[in-house]
Write an enzyme that holds these catalytic residues in place. Structure first.
Site, PDB file in Angstrom:
ATOM      1  N   SER A  94     -14.005  -3.444   5.399  1.00 25.44           N
ATOM      2  CA  SER A  94     -14.833  -3.341   6.375  1.00 25.44           C
ATOM      3  C   SER A  94     -16.101  -2.352   5.891  1.00 25.44           C
ATOM      4  O   SER A  94     -17.061  -2.285   6.667  1.00 25.44           O
ATOM      5  CB  SER A  94     -14.380  -2.636   7.673  1.00 25.44           C
ATOM      6  OG  SER A  94     -13.599  -1.339   7.351  1.00 25.44           O
ATOM      7  N   CYS A 151       0.957   3.210   4.725  1.00 23.45           N
ATOM      8  CA  CYS A 151       0.811   4.633   4.194  1.00 23.45           C
ATOM      9  C   CYS A 151       0.803   5.622   5.253  1.00 23.45           C
ATOM     10  O   CYS A 151       0.462   6.882   5.255  1.00 23.45           O
ATOM     11  CB  CYS A 151      -0.457   4.751   3.437  1.00 23.45           C
ATOM     12  SG  CYS A 151      -2.014   4.402   4.344  1.00 23.45           S
TER      13      CYS A 151
END
Ligand code: SAH
Length: 404
Positions: free
Chosen positions: A255, A348
Site C-alpha cells: 500500500s 508478526c
C-alpha cells in the site's frame, strides 16, 4: 542518585524468581525513592534481594529487570552485556552486513534495540531509563563495534506508554540523509531515517534465504519461469532475494508508494534485467485484501505466494479481529497457488501464538478446498534470539506450505 527500593507483594515474586523480566504494578507492595527512569533494587516481602532493574511509574510495566544478581548496574555491567550481545552474533549473520546486535529483553537488556546496517548502527530506546542512557550506550557501541555512526530511531508507539516523545537523528557521526546500502547476498537500499522498524525487516533474512533456495530448487526442473506473488512486499525483500537465479516473474504488492519505489530501485541495484537475467517484476500499489480478491476473481495462479502482513493484533483484545484478517488473506492466497505450488505465510503479531496461527491457516485451507503440507515452520532469524524466560519475545511465526 540514590537507588530506589521496590518491595514485591508476598506470593507475587514467582515470575521474578523464574527470571521473567517484567514487573507489573499489581505485584508491587511499596516503592521507596524510586525515580522514573532510575535504577531500583527489587526485594521480597521480607526485604530479601530478588533482582535489580529500572523503574517507571508511568508505565504499566513498572520495573524491568536487568540482573538477577546482586551486582551494580554500572559501566562494567553495560560493557559486559553489550559485548556479550555483540559477540554472540559472530557467525549468525552468514556474510550479511546488516543484522540485529541487541534484541532488548531477549539479550537481557530490556528496552534496547540495536541493529547494524553496514557502517551505521541504529539504536531504538523503548523505555525512559534506556532513553536516559543512550549517549553512554552510543559511545560503548562505537568502542565495541568500531562502527563510528549511530543513528537513533526512537519513534515507536511503545514510547508513549513510557511518557516519552519520539526521538530521531544521529547520535554519533554525520547523517547525510542518504540511503544506506546493505548486502546479504542480494543488495538493498535501506532508509534508516524513515523506513519501517529501524529501516528494514532484518528478522526475515533467513526466510528470504529459504525462499531463494526453494526457488532455486524449483527452477532446476522447471521449463517455464517461476511466478511469485509477493504480498506486503515493502522494499522487495523476498522477491529480490528469490531473483538471484533469474527466471522469476514477480508481482510485488504494497500500500506504500515509498516502499514500492525503493523496491523497484532494489531490483535495479541487483542488476536484474529482464532481457539478460530473465527476471521481471511488477509493482502494484494496492490494498492487499482487494488485490488478492482481484487475483481470485481473475483466476490467476502463481508458483509461489508470500504473505507477510503487518502486525494485525497490537494486544490480546485485537486477537479475534486479527484472526479474521489472517484467515481472509490466507483463504485468498490458497486459491491462487498453482497445483503443487508453495505458500509462505507469516504473522508478526505477538498476541497470536504459533499454535493459533497454524489453526487460522488450517481453517483457511479447509475453506479453500485445497490440500496443504507443512514443509517448514519459520521464525525470526537467529540474530533475533528469544529468551526462554520471555515468551513475549517470539512474535514472528510463519509456515512454508506446499499446496495441492
Ligand atoms: N515482506 C516485507 C515486510 C512486510 S511489512 C519484507 O520482507 O521486507 C508489511 C508491509 O505491508 C508494509 O510495507 C506496509 O506498507 C504494507 N501494508 C500494510 N497494510 C497493507 C495493506 N492493507 N495492503 C497492502 N500493503 C499493506
Amino acid at each position: 542518585m540514590a537507588e530506589g527500593v521496590v518491595r514485591i507483594k508476598r506470593g507475587r515474586e514467582k515470575p521474578i524468581v523464574k527470571r521473567h523480566p517484567w514487573v507489573f504494578s499489581g505485584a508491587i507492595a511499596h516503592a521507596e525513592d524510586a525515580a522514573d527512569g532510575g535504577l531500583v533494587t527489587l526485594v521480597d516481602h521480607k526485604n530479601r534481594f530478588l533482582a535489580r532493574g529500572y523503574w517507571n511509574s508511568k508505565s504499566q510495566i513498572q520495573a524491568r529487570i536487568m540482573s538477577w544478581r546482586d551486582e551494580p548496574i554500572d559501566e562494567g555491567w553495560w560493557r559486559k552485556m553489550l559485548a556479550r550481545a555483540i559477540d554472540s552474533r559472530a557467525g549468525l549473520e552468514a556474510g550479511a552486513d546488516a543484522y540485529r546486535l541487541v534484541n532488548a529483553e531477549n539479550d537481557f537488556i530490556p528496552g534496547l534495540i540495536v541493529d547494524r546496517y553496514a557502517d551505521w548502527l541504529v539504536l531504538q530506546a523503548l523505555t525512559r531509563y534506556i532513553d536516559q542512557q543512550k549517549e553512554r550506550i552510543a559511545e560503548l557501541l562505537r568502542e565495541l563495534t568500531g562502527i563510528e555512526n549511530v543513528y537513533e530511531r526512537s519513534d515507536v508507539d511503545a514510547r508513549t506508554k513510557e511518557g516519552l516523545a519520539p526521538a530521531v537523528g544521529a547520535l554519533r557521526g554525520q547523517f547525510l540523509a542518504e540511503l544506506v546500502e546493505i548486502s546479504e547476498g542480494a543488495r538493498f537500499q535501506v532508509d534508516i531515517e524513515r523506513g519501517h522498524k529501524t529501516g528494514f525487516y532484518l528478522d526475515q533474512r533467513e526466510n528470504r534465504r529459504t525462499l531463494a533456495e526453494l526457488v532455486g530448487d524449483c527452477l532446476e526442473t522447471a521449463d517455464d519461469d517461476l511466478t511469485l506473488l509477493n504480498m506486503f512486499c515493502y522494499t522487495g525483500g523476498f522477491a529480490v532475494s528469490a531473483g538471484r537465479y533469474g527466471r522469476v516473474r514477480s508481482i510485488n504488492v504494497d500500500s506504500s508508494y515509498a516502499a514500492l519505489e525503493l523496491a523497484e530501485a532494489n531490483f535495479e541495484r541487483n542488476g536484474y534485467d529482464s532481457t539478460k537475467h530473465g527476471e521481471t517484476a511488477e509493482f502494484m500499489q494496492a490494498d492487499a485484501f482487494d488485490y488478492l480478491r482481484h487475483c481470485v476473481d481473475e483466476a490467476m495462479a502463481f508458483d509461489v505466494v508470500v504473505l507477510d502482513p503487518p502486525k494485525f493484533a497490537r494486544h490480546k483484545g485485537q486477537t479475534q479481529r486479527a484472526a479474521r484478517g489472517y484467515k481472509d488473506l490466507n483463504l485468498s492466497a490458497f486459491k491462487v497457488v498453482k497445483e503443487g505450488g508453495y505458500l509462505m505465510t507469516f504473522s508478526c503479531s505477538g498476541a497470536i501464538s504459533r499454535d493459533l496461527f497454524q489453526k487460522i491457516v488450517f481453517s483457511a485451507l479447509a475453506d479453500s478446498g485445497r490440500e496443504g503440507q507443512i514443509l517448514r515452520r519459520l521464525s525470526a532469524a537467529a540474530d533475533h534470539p528469544v529468551a526462554l524466560t520471555f515468551p513475549e519475545g517470539e512474535y514472528l511465526k510463519g509456515l512454508l506450505l506446499r499446496v495441492f
